[in-house]
Write a protein that holds these residues in place. Structure first.
Motif, PDB file in Angstrom:
ATOM      1  N   UNK A 122       0.837  -1.207   0.000  1.00 31.51           N
ATOM      2  CA  UNK A 122       0.000   0.000   0.000  1.00 31.51           C
ATOM      3  C   UNK A 122       0.870   1.255   0.000  1.00 31.51           C
ATOM      4  N   UNK A 123       0.496   2.200  -0.858  1.00 33.31           N
ATOM      5  CA  UNK A 123       1.321   3.401  -1.042  1.00 33.31           C
ATOM      6  C   UNK A 123       0.507   4.670  -0.855  1.00 33.31           C
ATOM      7  N   UNK A 124      -0.580   4.816  -1.630  1.00 30.14           N
ATOM      8  CA  UNK A 124      -1.390   6.035  -1.573  1.00 30.14           C
ATOM      9  C   UNK A 124      -2.866   5.652  -1.417  1.00 30.14           C
ATOM     10  N   UNK A 125      -3.521   6.180  -0.395  1.00 30.71           N
ATOM     11  CA  UNK A 125      -4.971   6.055  -0.252  1.00 30.71           C
ATOM     12  C   UNK A 125      -5.612   7.353  -0.732  1.00 30.71           C
ATOM     13  N   UNK A 126      -6.715   7.226  -1.461  1.00 27.55           N
ATOM     14  CA  UNK A 126      -7.395   8.406  -2.004  1.00 27.55           C
ATOM     15  C   UNK A 126      -8.887   8.305  -1.727  1.00 27.55           C
ATOM     16  N   UNK A 127      -9.415   9.282  -1.029  1.00 33.81           N
ATOM     17  CA  UNK A 127     -10.852   9.413  -0.826  1.00 33.81           C
ATOM     18  C   UNK A 127     -11.306  10.670  -1.565  1.00 33.81           C
ATOM     19  N   UNK A 128     -12.332  10.538  -2.384  1.00 36.70           N
ATOM     20  CA  UNK A 128     -12.778  11.622  -3.262  1.00 36.70           C
ATOM     21  C   UNK A 128     -13.979  12.331  -2.639  1.00 36.70           C
ATOM     22  N   UNK A 129     -13.902  13.653  -2.566  1.00 36.66           N
ATOM     23  CA  UNK A 129     -15.010  14.467  -2.070  1.00 36.66           C
ATOM     24  C   UNK A 129     -15.308  15.563  -3.084  1.00 36.66           C
ATOM     25  N   UNK A 130     -16.517  15.543  -3.623  1.00 39.94           N
ATOM     26  CA  UNK A 130     -16.874  16.521  -4.650  1.00 39.94           C
ATOM     27  C   UNK A 130     -17.258  17.863  -4.057  1.00 39.94           C
ATOM     28  N   UNK A 131     -17.647  17.895  -2.795  1.00 39.74           N
ATOM     29  CA  UNK A 131     -18.069  19.160  -2.161  1.00 39.74           C
ATOM     30  C   UNK A 131     -17.144  19.499  -1.010  1.00 39.74           C
ATOM     31  N   UNK A 132     -17.246  20.742  -0.551  1.00 32.03           N
ATOM     32  CA  UNK A 132     -16.400  21.194   0.556  1.00 32.03           C
ATOM     33  C   UNK A 132     -16.675  20.350   1.794  1.00 32.03           C
ATOM     34  N   UNK A 133     -15.606  19.897   2.432  1.00 31.88           N
ATOM     35  CA  UNK A 133     -15.746  19.071   3.627  1.00 31.88           C
ATOM     36  C   UNK A 133     -14.535  19.319   4.513  1.00 31.88           C
ATOM     37  N   UNK A 134     -14.772  19.924   5.660  1.00 30.39           N
ATOM     38  CA  UNK A 134     -13.666  20.324   6.521  1.00 30.39           C
ATOM     39  C   UNK A 134     -13.202  19.225   7.476  1.00 30.39           C
ATOM     40  N   UNK A 135     -13.868  18.075   7.443  1.00 26.98           N
ATOM     41  CA  UNK A 135     -13.480  16.988   8.340  1.00 26.98           C
ATOM     42  C   UNK A 135     -12.934  15.817   7.539  1.00 26.98           C
ATOM     43  N   UNK A 136     -11.874  15.223   8.039  1.00 27.57           N
ATOM     44  CA  UNK A 136     -11.282  14.071   7.379  1.00 27.57           C
ATOM     45  C   UNK A 136     -12.196  12.856   7.493  1.00 27.57           C
ATOM     46  N   UNK A 137     -12.204  12.065   6.454  1.00 25.63           N
ATOM     47  CA  UNK A 137     -12.986  10.837   6.448  1.00 25.63           C
ATOM     48  C   UNK A 137     -12.472   9.876   7.519  1.00 25.63           C
ATOM     49  N   UNK A 138     -13.385   9.383   8.359  1.00 23.35           N
ATOM     50  CA  UNK A 138     -12.996   8.418   9.395  1.00 23.35           C
ATOM     51  C   UNK A 138     -12.490   7.123   8.770  1.00 23.35           C
ATOM     52  N   UNK A 139     -13.064   6.757   7.635  1.00 26.16           N
ATOM     53  CA  UNK A 139     -12.618   5.535   6.963  1.00 26.16           C
ATOM     54  C   UNK A 139     -11.196   5.685   6.432  1.00 26.16           C
ATOM     55  N   UNK A 140     -10.875   6.881   5.958  1.00 21.21           N
ATOM     56  CA  UNK A 140      -9.523   7.142   5.471  1.00 21.21           C
ATOM     57  C   UNK A 140      -8.522   7.025   6.617  1.00 21.21           C
ATOM     58  N   UNK A 141      -8.879   7.580   7.766  1.00 21.07           N
ATOM     59  CA  UNK A 141      -8.014   7.493   8.941  1.00 21.07           C
ATOM     60  C   UNK A 141      -7.843   6.037   9.372  1.00 21.07           C
ATOM     61  N   UNK A 142      -8.957   5.288   9.369  1.00 20.50           N
ATOM     62  CA  UNK A 142      -8.927   3.880   9.795  1.00 20.50           C
ATOM     63  C   UNK A 142      -8.000   3.050   8.915  1.00 20.50           C
ATOM     64  N   UNK A 143      -8.178   3.157   7.586  1.00 16.87           N
ATOM     65  CA  UNK A 143      -7.377   2.333   6.682  1.00 16.87           C
ATOM     66  C   UNK A 143      -5.928   2.801   6.606  1.00 16.87           C
ATOM     67  N   UNK A 144      -5.698   4.090   6.799  1.00 17.47           N
ATOM     68  CA  UNK A 144      -4.315   4.582   6.836  1.00 17.47           C
ATOM     69  C   UNK A 144      -3.555   3.912   7.977  1.00 17.47           C
ATOM     70  N   UNK A 145      -4.203   3.801   9.112  1.00 15.76           N
ATOM     71  CA  UNK A 145      -3.575   3.177  10.273  1.00 15.76           C
ATOM     72  C   UNK A 145      -3.420   1.675  10.067  1.00 15.76           C
TER      73      UNK A 145
END
Length: 402
Positions: free
Chosen positions: A339-362
């Motif tokens: 695993x090298x790069x995780x990418x979560x796509x958000x089409x609209x403004x969102x000031x909070x990080x995705x919890x799923x992105x944090x979970x899988x990064x760890x």
């Protein structure tokens, strides 16, 4: 416009004796790249199966080339020989094998076509070891900015003109429609391309007769972007069997209408090994803006990993993440099977990080994790300046790919 693939073609023939196959979607610019390459050779010849004259020459046998380029007059500079659309000849692989075995020492050989060069690579390959593959993709943010090929996978960020960025997202990356950036021309171009794709390429070459129903499947796929493919549901809507849907999906992928990504399951607890997700090579035909934006990112990532793989930079892969707890991240790029790069796509403004992105990064311990935003302006700081989890603007992120 100049394509980055031109430099790849020229570099290939400077360093290799193998043939080079340019493969990719119809009208992505393969023939234009090949013809442009001719200008860099003292001698060259172009042959297309669509020309009756050229077809007659090819059917004479491989030795026909000696009438045009006598081998006893060839000195230090090898002529470039281009074969376009030769895959329409039933025995094209054996013919090219014979041509290469006879003349590899005398000519550089470039082979292009619509899509079937990749299609017929399935199964036993009599050409193995005799060619390298270069997959030609539509234009991307980085290619519009800079057509040079760097020595590393990630580039320094550069800004693309705002109007060009908007045109690329709206009209897609196929050169003709992007350069025109005209709605009327785009409609006509897409209508013609679909007709040629389904009624010339797929019907004739893949021997599929129910083309009308396959066109319905292609339309339904526009609504499936970023979702798990439900073959049973698609089969019921089109009134065909599930095995038929599977066969048609495979055909559409081989002819570069769509592509799929599978879930990554190594080192993922409670991972799901399920159906792939489907994306289209032409994001401009997707009406839903959110789905189009996700597809836009997917095609840029695919182009990057294909080029890195084709150039031998390393071994790269594109996946998505999903587990039984319904945690999901849109994309995972692997490098040399890690695993090298995780990418979560958000089409609209969102000031909070995705919890799923944090979970899988760890969980995966991937160096980089990005929440790519469509609403942020370009910033000149590299997304890859340091490892971690970051919210990044799409204009910066895509400018650092290929």
């Amino acid at each position: 416009m100049k394509r980055l693939y031109l430099s790849i073609v020229l570099k290939h023939f400077q360093e290799n004796e193998q043939m080079l196959f340019l493969v990719g979607p119809r009208q992505v610019g393969k023939t234009t790249i090949a013809v442009e390459a001719k200008k860099y050779f003292t001698e060259s010849s172009y042959f297309t199966w669509d020309s009756v004259r050229d077809r007659m020459l090819i059917l004479e046998g491989q030795h026909f080339i000696e009438k045009i380029h006598p081998i006893n007059k060839i000195r230090n500079n090898k002529p470039l020989i281009i074969f376009d659309e030769i895959h329409k000849y039933r025995d094209w692989k054996n013919w090219l094998k014979g041509f290469y075995d006879l003349y590899q020492s005398y000519f550089h050989i470039l082979v292009t076509g619509s899509t079937r060069l990749d299609v017929y690579k399935i199964g036993s390959d009599s050409l193995m070891g005799r060619y390298f593959l270069c997959r030609v993709h539509p234009l991307s943010v980085r290619e519009i900015i800079d057509q040079s090929i760097g020595k590393q996978d990630i580039n320094e960020p550069k800004e693309l003109d705002g109007q060009q960025f908007n045109n690329l997202f709206e009209f897609g990356g196929f050169p003709q429609v992007f350069l025109k950036s005209n709605q009327q021309f785009s409609h006509k171009w897409h209508t013609l391309r679909n007709k040629l794709l389904f009624y010339e390429d797929i019907q004739d070459m893949a021997n599929i007769q129910e083309v009308g129903q396959m066109e319905v499947l292609a339309e339904l796929l526009k609504e499936q972007i970023g979702q798990l493919v439900n073959r049973t549901s698609l089969a019921k809507k089109i009134r065909v069997s599930v095995p038929t849907i599977s066969r048609w999906l495979e055909t559409l992928e081989r002819f570069y209408y769509c592509f799929s990504i599978t879930p990554w399951h190594k080192n993922v607890s409670r991972s799901l090994i399920k159906e792939p997700k489907i994306y289209l090579w032409d994001w401009s035909i997707i009406s839903d803006i959110g789905k189009r934006f996700e597809n836009y990112i997917a095609t840029h990532l695919l182009k990057s990993i294909d080029l890195w793989n084709d150039l031998g930079v390393g071994k790269y892969g594109l996946y998505y993440l999903r587990n039984k707890d319904k945690r999901e991240v849109d994309f995972l790029v692997t490098k040399n099977d890690k695993p090298w790069i995780l990418v979560e796509v958000k089409n609209s403004a969102n000031n909070s990080l995705s919890k799923n992105l944090i979970f899988f990064k760890k969980e995966l311990n991937a160096p980089y994790a990005f929440q790519v935003l469509n609403t942020e302006e370009y910033v000149k700081t590299s997304c890859f300046v340091k490892e971690g989890i970051w919210m990044v603007p799409v204009k910066t992120f895509l400018s650092q790919l290929v």
